[in-house]
Design an enzyme around this catalytic site. Structure first.
Site, mmCIF file in Angstrom:
data_model
loop_
_atom_site.group_PDB
_atom_site.id
_atom_site.type_symbol
_atom_site.label_atom_id
_atom_site.label_comp_id
_atom_site.label_asym_id
_atom_site.label_seq_id
_atom_site.Cartn_x
_atom_site.Cartn_y
_atom_site.Cartn_z
ATOM 1 N N LYS A 143 35.559 56.460 40.837
ATOM 2 C CA LYS A 143 34.287 55.797 40.563
ATOM 3 C C LYS A 143 34.584 54.496 39.824
ATOM 4 O O LYS A 143 35.329 54.492 38.839
ATOM 5 C CB LYS A 143 33.393 56.691 39.686
ATOM 6 C CG LYS A 143 31.928 56.274 39.673
ATOM 7 C CD LYS A 143 31.247 56.634 40.991
ATOM 8 C CE LYS A 143 29.734 56.560 40.880
ATOM 9 N NZ LYS A 143 29.078 56.973 42.129
ATOM 10 N N THR A 175 32.494 61.862 42.600
ATOM 11 C CA THR A 175 32.473 60.628 41.808
ATOM 12 C C THR A 175 31.276 60.606 40.852
ATOM 13 O O THR A 175 31.321 59.937 39.819
ATOM 14 C CB THR A 175 32.444 59.394 42.725
ATOM 15 O OG1 THR A 175 31.248 59.390 43.504
ATOM 16 C CG2 THR A 175 33.650 59.396 43.654
ATOM 17 N N HIS A 188 43.467 21.161 33.749
ATOM 18 C CA HIS A 188 43.719 19.746 33.499
ATOM 19 C C HIS A 188 42.500 19.039 32.909
ATOM 20 O O HIS A 188 41.359 19.260 33.321
ATOM 21 C CB HIS A 188 44.125 19.051 34.804
ATOM 22 C CG HIS A 188 45.340 19.652 35.433
ATOM 23 N ND1 HIS A 188 46.579 19.596 34.841
ATOM 24 C CD2 HIS A 188 45.509 20.334 36.595
ATOM 25 C CE1 HIS A 188 47.467 20.211 35.619
ATOM 26 N NE2 HIS A 188 46.839 20.672 36.678
#
Length: 304
Positions: A15, A62, A261
């Site tokens: 799950k 689950t 950057h």
């Protein structure tokens, strides 16, 4: 696992993204403690009958995993909770032989009002605390903690020069630039069994804060002078090695540090069509494309 019909079946089920918010109100001073966890559970178990036949008798649903993940009594660290969950599934269900528990803890931080910590007020920070605990039925343990999204920047004391140069290279050498990154770090502890983990309350929560501090202190250097960074690679190495020197129970650390950057702005105007360079105080933030630097540091005697 060997299957029928000459087929091999490698399987697991679980799950994912079970969200849990938990408040502990047992503070002797009346303070509350709050965590928010995103839990994912994966079980390796002997349930091939569900693949080969219409037989689900060995499957841990689950739904059961989801509800178990919300069961949390006494206050504990996210690492302890991950181990507790994994150990539960391996010990309670005979068919489960390995449980892998991944948890992301959101950075809810206690607020201060007029210089005093608020008893029940919190604000959301930036970087997440991550954990993966792999627990086996034998009690064997593999535990990894980490920090994700730790954004760091310094406006000077960074450069990059004397790198490989060919016809495709236009980047100039420099000893003066901004250095910004978003650190994703994960470190593996040396504890190899559930029984061997420290018994000190909230040990891993304290360790997480300490590791994060070492990473930041090494990146920035002393507050008055800083420390020069000749490359992201060198800074990454110094950060990782500082963690390994400071914490003997950390066996290895993986660092991923993209070079985000900030490019000095150059402009042309109608009156002055040639490029006008600002005095290194105006920059264009860019996150695409960015440099990608990562490495794993480990003790020579540790298991990778």
């Amino acid at each position: 696992m060997a299957g029928e019909g000459g087929l091999r079946v490698e399987q697991r089920h679980g799950k994912a993204r079970v969200r849990v918010g938990r408040v502990w109100r047992q503070g002797g001073d009346g303070s509350h403690h709050f965590v928010e966890w995103n839990v994912s559970i994966s079980l390796l178990s002997h349930c091939l009958s569900s693949y080969h036949r219409d037989d689900n008798s060995d499957i841990v649903a689950t739904d059961t995993m989801k509800n178990t993940a919300k069961e949390c009594g006494d206050r504990l660290s996210v690492e302890e909770f991950a181990i507790l969950l994994g150990n539960h599934f391996c010990s309670f269900y005979p068919q489960v032989y390995t449980a892998i528990v991944n948890i992301i803890e959101k950075p809810w931080e206690r607020v201060c009002i007029d210089g005093k910590p608020h008893l029940h007020g919190f604000k959301l920070g930036s970087e997440n605390h991550t954990v993966e605990a792999t627990v086996q039925k034998s009690g064997a343990l593999a535990l990894t903690s980490g920090v994700a999204g730790l954004a760091l920047l310094k406006t000077t004391q960074s450069g990059f020069e004397k790198f490989v140069r060919d016809k495709y290279t236009i980047l100039p050498d420099t000893r003066e630039r901004m250095l910004a990154t978003e650190v994703n770090a994960s470190w593996r502890y040396s504890y190899e069994s559930v029984a061997s983990i420290p018994k000190k309350e909230l040990y891993f929560s304290e360790k997480f804060m300490e590791v994060k501090k070492v990473l930041m202190d090494t990146f920035f250097g002393p507050p008055e002078t800083g420390v020069y960074s000749p490359s992201v690679q060198r800074t990454l190495y110094l950060m990782g090695s500082a963690v390994l020197r400071r914490f003997p129970d950390v066996a290895s650390i993986h660092l991923k540090m993209p070079n985000i950057h900030f490019l000095p702005v150059n402009l042309s105007t109608k009156e002055n069509p040639s490029m006008v360079k600002f005095k290194d105080d105006v920059y264009l933030p860019t996150d695409e494309p960015h440099g990608s630097i990562e490495a794993t540091l480990s003790r020579i005697t540790s298991k990778m």
